[in-house]
Write a protein that holds these residues in place. Structure first.
Motif, PDB file in Angstrom:
ATOM      1  N   HIS A 122      -5.165 -13.098  -0.200  1.00  0.00           N
ATOM      2  CA  HIS A 122      -4.629 -11.975  -0.977  1.00  0.00           C
ATOM      3  C   HIS A 122      -5.158 -10.671  -0.387  1.00  0.00           C
ATOM      4  N   LEU A 123      -4.257  -9.783  -0.005  1.00  0.00           N
ATOM      5  CA  LEU A 123      -4.638  -8.487   0.545  1.00  0.00           C
ATOM      6  C   LEU A 123      -4.803  -7.444  -0.551  1.00  0.00           C
ATOM      7  N   THR A 124      -5.568  -6.402  -0.250  1.00  0.00           N
ATOM      8  CA  THR A 124      -5.556  -5.174  -1.044  1.00  0.00           C
ATOM      9  C   THR A 124      -5.069  -4.047  -0.142  1.00  0.00           C
ATOM     10  N   TRP A 125      -4.671  -2.970  -0.769  1.00  0.00           N
ATOM     11  CA  TRP A 125      -3.989  -1.893  -0.040  1.00  0.00           C
ATOM     12  C   TRP A 125      -4.954  -1.041   0.784  1.00  0.00           C
ATOM     13  N   THR A 126      -5.796  -0.238   0.147  1.00  0.00           N
ATOM     14  CA  THR A 126      -6.651   0.714   0.866  1.00  0.00           C
ATOM     15  C   THR A 126      -8.137   0.428   0.706  1.00  0.00           C
ATOM     16  N   SER A 127      -8.482  -0.709   0.139  1.00  0.00           N
ATOM     17  CA  SER A 127      -9.895  -1.036  -0.092  1.00  0.00           C
ATOM     18  C   SER A 127     -10.537  -1.724   1.099  1.00  0.00           C
ATOM     19  N   HIS A 128      -9.733  -2.045   2.116  1.00  0.00           N
ATOM     20  CA  HIS A 128     -10.212  -2.647   3.369  1.00  0.00           C
ATOM     21  C   HIS A 128     -10.722  -4.075   3.199  1.00  0.00           C
ATOM     22  N   VAL A 129     -10.427  -4.714   2.078  1.00  0.00           N
ATOM     23  CA  VAL A 129     -10.874  -6.092   1.873  1.00  0.00           C
ATOM     24  C   VAL A 129      -9.700  -6.956   1.409  1.00  0.00           C
ATOM     25  N   GLY A 130      -9.830  -8.246   1.678  1.00  0.00           N
ATOM     26  CA  GLY A 130      -8.931  -9.241   1.141  1.00  0.00           C
ATOM     27  C   GLY A 130      -9.757 -10.335   0.501  1.00  0.00           C
ATOM     28  N   PHE A 131      -9.066 -11.236  -0.199  1.00  0.00           N
ATOM     29  CA  PHE A 131      -9.759 -12.297  -0.922  1.00  0.00           C
ATOM     30  C   PHE A 131      -9.185 -13.652  -0.529  1.00  0.00           C
ATOM     31  N   ILE A 132     -10.077 -14.652  -0.475  1.00  0.00           N
ATOM     32  CA  ILE A 132      -9.673 -16.031  -0.208  1.00  0.00           C
ATOM     33  C   ILE A 132     -10.001 -16.862  -1.438  1.00  0.00           C
ATOM     34  N   TYR A 133      -8.984 -17.597  -1.917  1.00  0.00           N
ATOM     35  CA  TYR A 133      -9.152 -18.435  -3.098  1.00  0.00           C
ATOM     36  C   TYR A 133      -8.860 -19.890  -2.763  1.00  0.00           C
ATOM     37  N   ASP A 134      -9.412 -20.792  -3.558  1.00  0.00           N
ATOM     38  CA  ASP A 134      -9.002 -22.185  -3.507  1.00  0.00           C
ATOM     39  C   ASP A 134      -7.548 -22.247  -3.969  1.00  0.00           C
TER      40      ASP A 134
END
Length: 277
Positions: A122-134
């Motif tokens: 899952h990406l975020t727009w301008t926060s420079h981070v994404g998330f990985i989920y099960d």
């Protein structure tokens, strides 16, 4: 909306600017040529074969099938947007989305999503981070750093995650480390094509919404060349007539088991199933 204001003000990193060159979001009509005699990408014909209700509270950023279920993500922030920043399972019978993960809107504007193996990204727009989920429990595994100024669309082929950032660049990322493997630039007969947004990988091609246009671009995944364009102007007009405040075309999902191809837009009243030639 928010993206229009901030995108115009964003200064890209020098390396990315060099890669992009002079982007051109516009494109000639099919059959036109540039000064070098290169033909414009042909218009791909399509037919609407079904319409499904769509949750108009969703400012759609990502749309993807996984194991027969349709997932959708929405973007919003606490200060300016009433829309949720989350993703969940979309019910094609009712249009409602059952949230699986909700982001903190004071920190994150949710963007594109994709599944790869047993993980969901899952990406975020301008926060420079994404998330990985099960991918089964949606429990957070870890965060990762986005290798660009912004995160927009996300899909994958058999070996890489593929990300857009609103420029002409497609970023190919290794799924395990989520590190940059290489960048492919999207081009047509006029050169680099900017505003590449939501993505979907379909049989060796990347289908991409071009932000602030009514086009879905069909892109050769190996070369980055635009080989065709789907003009969904009629669907945009219908959405606007039925739902004042309906925003831009955004959202492409392909079910490889059934061949079903779905498209929608931000706050649109319908998800359309289309068949392309």
């Amino acid at each position: 909306m928010m993206k229009k204001v901030l995108f115009a003000a964003t200064v890209l990193l020098a390396t990315l600017a060099a890669c992009n060159g002079n982007n051109n979001a516009g494109a000639n009509n099919a059959g036109d040529t540039n000064s070098n005699g290169n033909a414009a990408p042909p218009v791909i014909q399509y037919a609407v074969v079904n319409k499904y209700p769509h949750d108009t509270s969703y400012f759609t950023e990502g749309l993807e099938f996984n194991k027969g279920q349709l997932f959708e993500s929405s973007g919003g922030n606490a200060d300016e947007s009433p829309y949720p920043s989350e993703f969940g399972i979309a019910d094609l019978k009712t249009g409602k989305v059952t949230p699986k993960v909700k982001l903190d809107k004071t920190k994150y504007f949710g963007e594109g999503i994709t599944f790869f193996g047993d993980k969901m990204y899952h990406l975020t727009w301008t926060s420079h981070v994404g998330f990985i989920y099960d991918a089964n429990t949606f429990k957070l595994i870890r965060e990762f750093r986005i290798p660009a100024q912004e995160g927009w669309g996300l899909t994958h082929d058999s070996t890489h995650l593929i990300m857009s950032d609103g420029t002409s660049n497609l970023y190919f990322l290794t799924p395990d480390s989520v590190k940059l493997a290489y960048i492919t630039r999207v081009t047509d007969n006029n050169g680099p094509v900017s505003n590449i947004n939501e993505l979907e990988y379909v049989n060796g091609f990347i289908y991409a919404n071009q932000w602030e246009t009514n086009y879905i671009l069909k892109i050769d995944a190996e070369t980055g060349n635009v080989v065709g364009k789907i003009n969904l102007e009629n669907l945009q007009k219908e959405a606007n007539s039925l739902r004042p405040g309906a925003d831009v075309l955004n959202g492409i999902a392909y079910n490889k088991e059934t061949g079903q191809l779905l498209v929608t837009g931000k706050r649109w009243p319908f998800i359309y199933e289309i068949k392309v030639q």
